[in-house]
Design a protein around this motif. Structure first.
Motif, PDB file in Angstrom:
ATOM      1  N   ALA A   1       1.170  -1.263  -0.009  1.00  0.00           N
ATOM      2  CA  ALA A   1       0.396   0.304   0.139  1.00  0.00           C
ATOM      3  C   ALA A   1       0.932   1.032   0.116  1.00  0.00           C
ATOM      4  CB  ALA A   1      -1.045   0.166   1.118  1.00  0.00           C
ATOM      5  N   ARG A   2       1.574   1.232  -0.712  1.00  0.00           N
ATOM      6  CA  ARG A   2       2.724   1.992  -1.166  1.00  0.00           C
ATOM      7  C   ARG A   2       2.049   3.266  -2.402  1.00  0.00           C
ATOM      8  NH1 ARG A   2       9.053   2.702  -2.285  1.00  0.00           N
ATOM      9  NH2 ARG A   2       9.317   4.606  -1.684  1.00  0.00           N
ATOM     10  N   PRO A   3       1.945   4.399  -1.761  1.00  0.00           N
ATOM     11  CA  PRO A   3       1.284   6.012  -2.679  1.00  0.00           C
ATOM     12  C   PRO A   3       2.370   6.006  -3.174  1.00  0.00           C
ATOM     13  CG  PRO A   3       0.925   6.556  -0.049  1.00  0.00           C
ATOM     14  CD  PRO A   3       1.880   5.577  -0.615  1.00  0.00           C
ATOM     15  N   ARG A   4       1.661   6.991  -4.134  1.00  0.00           N
ATOM     16  CA  ARG A   4       2.124   6.829  -5.895  1.00  0.00           C
ATOM     17  C   ARG A   4       3.224   8.510  -4.906  1.00  0.00           C
ATOM     18  NH1 ARG A   4       2.276   4.198 -10.887  1.00  0.00           N
ATOM     19  NH2 ARG A   4       0.506   3.481 -10.849  1.00  0.00           N
ATOM     20  N   PRO A   5       4.320   8.394  -5.957  1.00  0.00           N
ATOM     21  CA  PRO A   5       5.140   9.915  -5.453  1.00  0.00           C
ATOM     22  C   PRO A   5       4.735  11.061  -5.204  1.00  0.00           C
ATOM     23  CG  PRO A   5       6.252   8.697  -7.668  1.00  0.00           C
ATOM     24  CD  PRO A   5       5.063   7.755  -6.888  1.00  0.00           C
ATOM     25  N   PHE A   6       4.304  10.924  -6.825  1.00  0.00           N
ATOM     26  CA  PHE A   6       3.665  12.429  -6.463  1.00  0.00           C
ATOM     27  C   PHE A   6       2.511  12.854  -5.310  1.00  0.00           C
ATOM     28  CE2 PHE A   6       1.618  10.155  -9.687  1.00  0.00           C
ATOM     29  CZ  PHE A   6       0.469   9.499  -9.686  1.00  0.00           C
ATOM     30  N   VAL A   7       1.922  11.490  -4.840  1.00  0.00           N
ATOM     31  CA  VAL A   7       1.280  12.125  -3.651  1.00  0.00           C
ATOM     32  C   VAL A   7       1.645  12.343  -2.592  1.00  0.00           C
ATOM     33  CG1 VAL A   7      -0.290  10.884  -2.203  1.00  0.00           C
ATOM     34  CG2 VAL A   7      -0.754  10.034  -4.990  1.00  0.00           C
ATOM     35  N   LEU A   8       2.928  12.480  -2.089  1.00  0.00           N
ATOM     36  CA  LEU A   8       3.373  12.522  -0.925  1.00  0.00           C
ATOM     37  C   LEU A   8       4.954  13.435  -1.200  1.00  0.00           C
ATOM     38  CD1 LEU A   8       4.060   8.184   0.141  1.00  0.00           C
ATOM     39  CD2 LEU A   8       2.332  10.357   0.945  1.00  0.00           C
ATOM     40  N   HIS A   9       5.331  13.838  -2.537  1.00  0.00           N
ATOM     41  CA  HIS A   9       5.764  14.854  -2.178  1.00  0.00           C
ATOM     42  C   HIS A   9       5.720  15.570  -3.396  1.00  0.00           C
ATOM     43  CE1 HIS A   9       8.460  11.449  -0.540  1.00  0.00           C
ATOM     44  NE2 HIS A   9       8.679  10.627  -1.128  1.00  0.00           N
ATOM     45  N   GLU A  10       6.010  16.933  -2.986  1.00  0.00           N
ATOM     46  CA  GLU A  10       5.538  18.012  -3.768  1.00  0.00           C
ATOM     47  C   GLU A  10       7.150  18.476  -4.969  1.00  0.00           C
ATOM     48  OE1 GLU A  10       4.730  21.032  -1.289  1.00  0.00           O
ATOM     49  OE2 GLU A  10       2.714  20.111  -1.340  1.00  0.00           O
ATOM     50  N   GLY A  11       6.785  19.259  -5.450  1.00  0.00           N
ATOM     51  CA  GLY A  11       7.771  19.507  -6.533  1.00  0.00           C
ATOM     52  C   GLY A  11       8.401  18.626  -7.813  1.00  0.00           C
ATOM     53  N   LEU A  12       7.518  17.092  -7.975  1.00  0.00           N
ATOM     54  CA  LEU A  12       7.498  16.472  -9.117  1.00  0.00           C
ATOM     55  C   LEU A  12       6.871  16.621 -10.369  1.00  0.00           C
ATOM     56  CD1 LEU A  12       7.044  12.603  -7.050  1.00  0.00           C
ATOM     57  CD2 LEU A  12       9.490  14.068  -7.558  1.00  0.00           C
ATOM     58  N   GLU A  13       7.857  16.516 -11.135  1.00  0.00           N
ATOM     59  CA  GLU A  13       6.796  16.927 -12.379  1.00  0.00           C
ATOM     60  C   GLU A  13       6.096  15.876 -13.076  1.00  0.00           C
ATOM     61  OE1 GLU A  13       6.381  19.503 -16.123  1.00  0.00           O
ATOM     62  OE2 GLU A  13       7.273  19.969 -14.518  1.00  0.00           O
ATOM     63  N   VAL A  14       5.171  15.106 -12.754  1.00  0.00           N
ATOM     64  CA  VAL A  14       3.666  14.275 -13.251  1.00  0.00           C
ATOM     65  C   VAL A  14       4.310  14.217 -15.064  1.00  0.00           C
ATOM     66  CG1 VAL A  14       2.222  13.044 -12.560  1.00  0.00           C
ATOM     67  CG2 VAL A  14       3.249  14.543 -11.018  1.00  0.00           C
ATOM     68  N   LEU A  15       4.506  13.457 -15.996  1.00  0.00           N
ATOM     69  CA  LEU A  15       3.934  13.501 -17.013  1.00  0.00           C
ATOM     70  C   LEU A  15       3.443  11.968 -17.061  1.00  0.00           C
ATOM     71  CD1 LEU A  15       7.450  14.851 -18.465  1.00  0.00           C
ATOM     72  CD2 LEU A  15       5.480  15.324 -17.398  1.00  0.00           C
ATOM     73  N   GLY A  16       2.629  11.994 -18.404  1.00  0.00           N
ATOM     74  CA  GLY A  16       1.781  10.658 -18.663  1.00  0.00           C
ATOM     75  C   GLY A  16       0.368  10.739 -17.999  1.00  0.00           C
ATOM     76  N   GLY A  17      -0.034  11.696 -17.414  1.00  0.00           N
ATOM     77  CA  GLY A  17      -1.713  11.553 -17.379  1.00  0.00           C
ATOM     78  C   GLY A  17      -2.056  11.371 -16.347  1.00  0.00           C
ATOM     79  N   MET A  18      -1.195  11.127 -15.272  1.00  0.00           N
ATOM     80  CA  MET A  18      -1.720  10.753 -13.890  1.00  0.00           C
ATOM     81  C   MET A  18      -2.076  11.622 -13.058  1.00  0.00           C
ATOM     82  SD  MET A  18       0.614   6.886 -12.432  1.00  0.00           S
ATOM     83  CE  MET A  18      -0.652   5.579 -13.303  1.00  0.00           C
ATOM     84  N   SER A  19      -2.574  11.825 -12.024  1.00  0.00           N
ATOM     85  CA  SER A  19      -3.165  12.852 -10.878  1.00  0.00           C
ATOM     86  C   SER A  19      -2.636  11.608  -9.925  1.00  0.00           C
ATOM     87  CB  SER A  19      -4.357  13.522 -10.989  1.00  0.00           C
ATOM     88  OG  SER A  19      -5.956  12.745 -11.049  1.00  0.00           O
ATOM     89  N   GLY A  20      -2.956  13.013  -9.129  1.00  0.00           N
ATOM     90  CA  GLY A  20      -3.282  12.403  -7.298  1.00  0.00           C
ATOM     91  C   GLY A  20      -4.178  12.231  -6.488  1.00  0.00           C
ATOM     92  N   GLY A  21      -5.288  11.588  -7.366  1.00  0.00           N
ATOM     93  CA  GLY A  21      -6.712  10.885  -6.886  1.00  0.00           C
ATOM     94  C   GLY A  21      -7.064   9.792  -6.367  1.00  0.00           C
ATOM     95  N   PRO A  22      -7.751   9.541  -6.480  1.00  0.00           N
ATOM     96  CA  PRO A  22      -7.881   7.834  -6.509  1.00  0.00           C
ATOM     97  C   PRO A  22      -7.502   7.081  -7.093  1.00  0.00           C
ATOM     98  CG  PRO A  22      -9.742   9.361  -5.542  1.00  0.00           C
ATOM     99  CD  PRO A  22      -9.044   9.971  -6.165  1.00  0.00           C
ATOM    100  N   GLY A  23      -7.912   7.176  -8.806  1.00  0.00           N
ATOM    101  CA  GLY A  23      -7.063   6.082  -9.870  1.00  0.00           C
ATOM    102  C   GLY A  23      -5.979   6.393  -9.616  1.00  0.00           C
ATOM    103  N   ALA A  24      -5.292   6.897  -9.054  1.00  0.00           N
ATOM    104  CA  ALA A  24      -3.450   6.905  -9.194  1.00  0.00           C
ATOM    105  C   ALA A  24      -3.016   5.272  -8.551  1.00  0.00           C
ATOM    106  CB  ALA A  24      -3.290   7.889  -8.260  1.00  0.00           C
ATOM    107  N   GLY A  25      -3.450   4.533  -7.839  1.00  0.00           N
ATOM    108  CA  GLY A  25      -3.366   3.731  -7.596  1.00  0.00           C
ATOM    109  C   GLY A  25      -2.010   3.832  -6.527  1.00  0.00           C
ATOM    110  N   TYR A  26      -1.616   2.261  -6.218  1.00  0.00           N
ATOM    111  CA  TYR A  26      -0.101   2.359  -5.473  1.00  0.00           C
ATOM    112  C   TYR A  26       0.748   1.962  -6.016  1.00  0.00           C
ATOM    113  CZ  TYR A  26      -3.479   1.154  -1.242  1.00  0.00           C
ATOM    114  OH  TYR A  26      -4.369   1.023  -0.391  1.00  0.00           O
ATOM    115  N   SER A  27       2.284   2.334  -6.137  1.00  0.00           N
ATOM    116  CA  SER A  27       3.623   2.358  -6.630  1.00  0.00           C
ATOM    117  C   SER A  27       3.818   1.411  -6.584  1.00  0.00           C
ATOM    118  CB  SER A  27       4.081   4.091  -6.346  1.00  0.00           C
ATOM    119  OG  SER A  27       5.170   4.259  -6.647  1.00  0.00           O
ATOM    120  N   PHE A  28       4.324   0.735  -5.627  1.00  0.00           N
ATOM    121  CA  PHE A  28       4.761  -0.842  -5.236  1.00  0.00           C
ATOM    122  C   PHE A  28       4.497  -2.268  -5.401  1.00  0.00           C
ATOM    123  CE2 PHE A  28       7.419  -3.881  -2.947  1.00  0.00           C
ATOM    124  CZ  PHE A  28       8.973  -3.002  -3.743  1.00  0.00           C
TER     125      PHE A  28
END
Length: 222
Positions: A84-111
């Motif tokens: 249950a590791r959140p996506r990095p852009f959910v926990l850390h600010e200042g990241l350049e998020v590409l590829g159409g993802m956002s920090g919403g519920p649809g982001a899913g887990y990262s690991f």
């Protein structure tokens, strides 16, 4: 170190032109997976030209490659929920998020990274069939993992975990899978029509004795 490496790789996206970022997103999402599929097909083409024993083993390895990738992705489903590791852009600010993802519920887990898992499983599977092409496949998987971190959607350890998961599933289950698939492939090779999937059609080549006799036969006829 994981987070700092994430920022260092993702920082390249902030300084790169927009067309380059879009290109990385396109290559990571479609280009590299397509290249892996073409590599598998190329490996299959070469395997069909081998002798019967080698062709059966190579074809069985190529069948096992996508099956192992599917198994690895299935293993990843409960693993992601457990960690249950959140996506990095959910926990850390200042990241350049590409590829159409956002920090919403649809982001899913990262690991772990599903893309890295899939690509490495296919790459290692190709390696079992052909060492040289397998190294190319592993290189494609490494490039895919780098793209996932560049896009800001995975930590480096997510990618490393995906590589480890894909490799472990392919190699640990390979003896059992090959023992089951190789006899089936050999039976398929003996089939009149389906056998062409395993082996290319054999060319009829004249023997040296026959070639030596042909001129004499033509002279007698004259």
């Amino acid at each position: 170190m994981d987070v700092s490496l994430l920022y260092e790789i993702n920082a390249l996206a902030r300084h790169a032109p927009g067309w380059f970022d879009r290109g990385v997103a396109l290559v990571g999402g479609y280009g590299l997976p397509l290249a892996m599929v073409l590599l598998v097909l190329w490996c299959w083409r070469g395997a069909r030209r081998q002798d019967e024993t080698a062709a059966a083993e190579s074809f069985a390895a190529l069948v096992w490659a996508p099956l192992a990738a599917a198994v690895a992705l299935l293993v990843n489903v409960p693993l992601r929920g457990f960690v249950a590791r959140p996506r990095p852009f959910v926990l850390h600010e200042g990241l350049e998020v590409l590829g159409g993802m956002s920090g919403g519920p649809g982001a899913g887990y990262s690991f772990v990274s599903g893309h890295a898992t899939l690509m490495m499983a296919l790459g290692v599977g190709v390696f079992l069939a052909n060492r040289r092409l397998g190294l190319v496949g592993i290189g494609l998987a490494l490039a895919e993992g780098l793209c996932r971190v560049y896009l800001g959607v995975h930590y480096p350890t997510d990618v490393i975990g995906g590589f480890a998961l894909g490799t472990a599933v392919v190699l640990l289950l390979a003896p059992l899978a090959m023992a089951a698939l190789t006899p089936l492939v050999r039976a398929l090779a003996r089939a009149p029509r389906a056998g062409r999937l395993v082996r290319a059609g054999e060319r009829v080549v004249a023997r040296p004795v026959e070639l030596a006799q042909r001129p004499a036969e033509s002279d007698l006829a004259a």
